[in-house]
Design a protein around this motif. Sequence first.
Motif, PDB file in Angstrom:
ATOM      1  N   ILE A 186       6.021 -38.623 -53.143  1.00 17.02           N
ATOM      2  CA  ILE A 186       4.939 -37.676 -53.341  1.00 17.02           C
ATOM      3  C   ILE A 186       4.421 -37.827 -54.599  1.00 17.02           C
ATOM      4  CG2 ILE A 186       4.816 -35.169 -54.129  1.00 17.02           C
ATOM      5  CD1 ILE A 186       7.300 -34.616 -52.053  1.00 17.02           C
ATOM      6  N   GLY A 187       4.949 -38.417 -55.693  1.00 14.18           N
ATOM      7  CA  GLY A 187       4.286 -38.637 -56.942  1.00 14.18           C
ATOM      8  C   GLY A 187       3.220 -39.625 -56.830  1.00 14.18           C
ATOM      9  N   ARG A 188       3.599 -40.681 -56.115  1.00 12.79           N
ATOM     10  CA  ARG A 188       2.586 -41.759 -55.640  1.00 12.79           C
ATOM     11  C   ARG A 188       1.556 -41.138 -54.917  1.00 12.79           C
ATOM     12  NH1 ARG A 188       7.084 -45.833 -53.840  1.00 12.79           N
ATOM     13  NH2 ARG A 188       7.761 -46.444 -55.822  1.00 12.79           N
ATOM     14  N   SER A 189       1.888 -40.314 -54.015  1.00 13.33           N
ATOM     15  CA  SER A 189       0.689 -39.710 -53.099  1.00 13.33           C
ATOM     16  C   SER A 189      -0.504 -38.816 -54.386  1.00 13.33           C
ATOM     17  CB  SER A 189       1.214 -38.978 -52.022  1.00 13.33           C
ATOM     18  OG  SER A 189       0.086 -38.271 -51.715  1.00 13.33           O
ATOM     19  N   LYS A 190       0.295 -38.190 -55.030  1.00 12.59           N
ATOM     20  CA  LYS A 190      -0.343 -37.135 -55.941  1.00 12.59           C
ATOM     21  C   LYS A 190      -1.176 -38.216 -56.817  1.00 12.59           C
ATOM     22  CE  LYS A 190       2.250 -33.031 -56.028  1.00 12.59           C
ATOM     23  NZ  LYS A 190       2.941 -32.148 -56.892  1.00 12.59           N
ATOM     24  N   GLN A 191      -0.735 -39.401 -57.451  1.00 11.31           N
ATOM     25  CA  GLN A 191      -1.430 -40.191 -58.491  1.00 11.31           C
ATOM     26  C   GLN A 191      -2.823 -40.696 -57.666  1.00 11.31           C
ATOM     27  OE1 GLN A 191       1.492 -42.954 -59.578  1.00 11.31           O
ATOM     28  NE2 GLN A 191       1.392 -42.367 -61.733  1.00 11.31           N
ATOM     29  N   VAL A 192      -2.601 -41.164 -56.236  1.00 14.66           N
ATOM     30  CA  VAL A 192      -3.795 -41.755 -55.375  1.00 14.66           C
ATOM     31  C   VAL A 192      -4.644 -40.561 -55.399  1.00 14.66           C
ATOM     32  CG1 VAL A 192      -4.363 -42.547 -53.188  1.00 14.66           C
ATOM     33  CG2 VAL A 192      -2.271 -43.446 -54.543  1.00 14.66           C
ATOM     34  N   THR A 193      -4.347 -39.515 -54.996  1.00 11.71           N
ATOM     35  CA  THR A 193      -5.285 -38.227 -54.801  1.00 11.71           C
ATOM     36  C   THR A 193      -5.858 -37.630 -55.842  1.00 11.71           C
ATOM     37  OG1 THR A 193      -3.412 -36.764 -54.245  1.00 11.71           O
ATOM     38  CG2 THR A 193      -4.348 -37.810 -52.610  1.00 11.71           C
ATOM     39  N   GLY A 194      -5.362 -37.863 -57.087  1.00 15.16           N
ATOM     40  CA  GLY A 194      -5.533 -37.196 -58.321  1.00 15.16           C
ATOM     41  C   GLY A 194      -4.853 -35.769 -58.572  1.00 15.16           C
ATOM     42  N   VAL A 195      -4.029 -35.349 -57.434  1.00  8.54           N
ATOM     43  CA  VAL A 195      -3.401 -34.145 -57.755  1.00  8.54           C
ATOM     44  C   VAL A 195      -2.228 -34.222 -59.072  1.00  8.54           C
ATOM     45  CG1 VAL A 195      -1.724 -32.430 -56.418  1.00  8.54           C
ATOM     46  CG2 VAL A 195      -3.687 -33.790 -55.148  1.00  8.54           C
ATOM     47  N   PRO A 196      -2.617 -33.085 -59.995  1.00  3.46           N
ATOM     48  CA  PRO A 196      -1.642 -32.881 -60.880  1.00  3.46           C
ATOM     49  C   PRO A 196      -0.101 -33.372 -60.240  1.00  3.46           C
ATOM     50  CG  PRO A 196      -3.048 -31.158 -60.927  1.00  3.46           C
ATOM     51  CD  PRO A 196      -3.060 -31.975 -59.705  1.00  3.46           C
ATOM     52  N   ILE A 197       0.742 -33.938 -60.922  1.00  2.18           N
ATOM     53  CA  ILE A 197       1.923 -34.274 -60.731  1.00  2.18           C
ATOM     54  C   ILE A 197       3.124 -33.047 -60.734  1.00  2.18           C
ATOM     55  CG2 ILE A 197       4.302 -35.517 -61.340  1.00  2.18           C
ATOM     56  CD1 ILE A 197       2.189 -37.232 -60.362  1.00  2.18           C
ATOM     57  N   TYR A 198       2.861 -32.208 -61.921  1.00  2.00           N
ATOM     58  CA  TYR A 198       3.635 -31.021 -62.170  1.00  2.00           C
ATOM     59  C   TYR A 198       3.058 -29.672 -61.289  1.00  2.00           C
ATOM     60  CZ  TYR A 198       6.285 -27.339 -64.306  1.00  2.00           C
ATOM     61  OH  TYR A 198       7.168 -26.001 -64.519  1.00  2.00           O
ATOM     62  N   ALA A 199       3.716 -29.234 -60.474  1.00  2.00           N
ATOM     63  CA  ALA A 199       3.326 -27.817 -59.704  1.00  2.00           C
ATOM     64  C   ALA A 199       4.308 -26.851 -60.010  1.00  2.00           C
ATOM     65  CB  ALA A 199       3.225 -28.265 -58.324  1.00  2.00           C
ATOM     66  N   PRO A 200       3.889 -26.126 -61.106  1.00  2.00           N
ATOM     67  CA  PRO A 200       5.050 -25.130 -61.297  1.00  2.00           C
ATOM     68  C   PRO A 200       5.296 -24.127 -60.407  1.00  2.00           C
ATOM     69  CG  PRO A 200       3.329 -24.907 -62.765  1.00  2.00           C
ATOM     70  CD  PRO A 200       2.893 -26.117 -62.030  1.00  2.00           C
ATOM     71  N   HIS A 201       4.228 -23.799 -59.356  1.00  2.00           N
ATOM     72  CA  HIS A 201       4.664 -22.771 -58.396  1.00  2.00           C
ATOM     73  C   HIS A 201       5.416 -23.552 -57.397  1.00  2.00           C
ATOM     74  CE1 HIS A 201       1.362 -25.465 -56.749  1.00  2.00           C
ATOM     75  NE2 HIS A 201       1.900 -25.036 -55.466  1.00  2.00           N
ATOM     76  N   ARG A 202       5.509 -24.616 -57.096  1.00  2.00           N
ATOM     77  CA  ARG A 202       6.243 -25.534 -56.182  1.00  2.00           C
ATOM     78  C   ARG A 202       7.833 -25.406 -56.624  1.00  2.00           C
ATOM     79  NH1 ARG A 202       8.539 -26.814 -51.542  1.00  2.00           N
ATOM     80  NH2 ARG A 202       9.305 -28.832 -51.356  1.00  2.00           N
ATOM     81  N   GLU A 203       7.930 -25.653 -58.221  1.00  2.00           N
ATOM     82  CA  GLU A 203       9.012 -25.730 -58.724  1.00  2.00           C
ATOM     83  C   GLU A 203       9.871 -24.351 -58.529  1.00  2.00           C
ATOM     84  OE1 GLU A 203      11.259 -27.101 -63.061  1.00  2.00           O
ATOM     85  OE2 GLU A 203       8.908 -26.258 -62.867  1.00  2.00           O
ATOM     86  N   ALA A 204       9.013 -23.291 -58.867  1.00  2.00           N
ATOM     87  CA  ALA A 204       9.456 -21.869 -58.783  1.00  2.00           C
ATOM     88  C   ALA A 204      10.108 -21.738 -57.075  1.00  2.00           C
ATOM     89  CB  ALA A 204       8.612 -20.953 -59.257  1.00  2.00           C
TER      90      ALA A 204
END
Length: 80
Positions: A54-72
């Motif tokens: 997921i981290g690699r995918s986020k890096q490629v697409t430019g999506v922020p790594i940290y997603a506080p809503h997902r963590e919650a």
Amino acid sequence: MSEARDQHEPTGDAGGGAGEQGPPDLDALRRRIDEIDARLIRLLNERASLVVDIGRSKQVTGVPIYAPHREAEVLRRVLE
């Protein structure tokens, strides 16, 4: 969470004889714990691998790594 614990409490025979009551077989119980621990480790490793993907995918697409809503959301499910 106590419901799940109640369902797996030892009955006193630890899978021993038919209808025999006695002290639990500690070695058998410990083997079961070791088996569960091994499964947990495999699952946690599988989860960690997916987190890396997921981290690699986020890096490629430019999506922020940290997603506080997902963590919650994940923590809320774990605590239910």
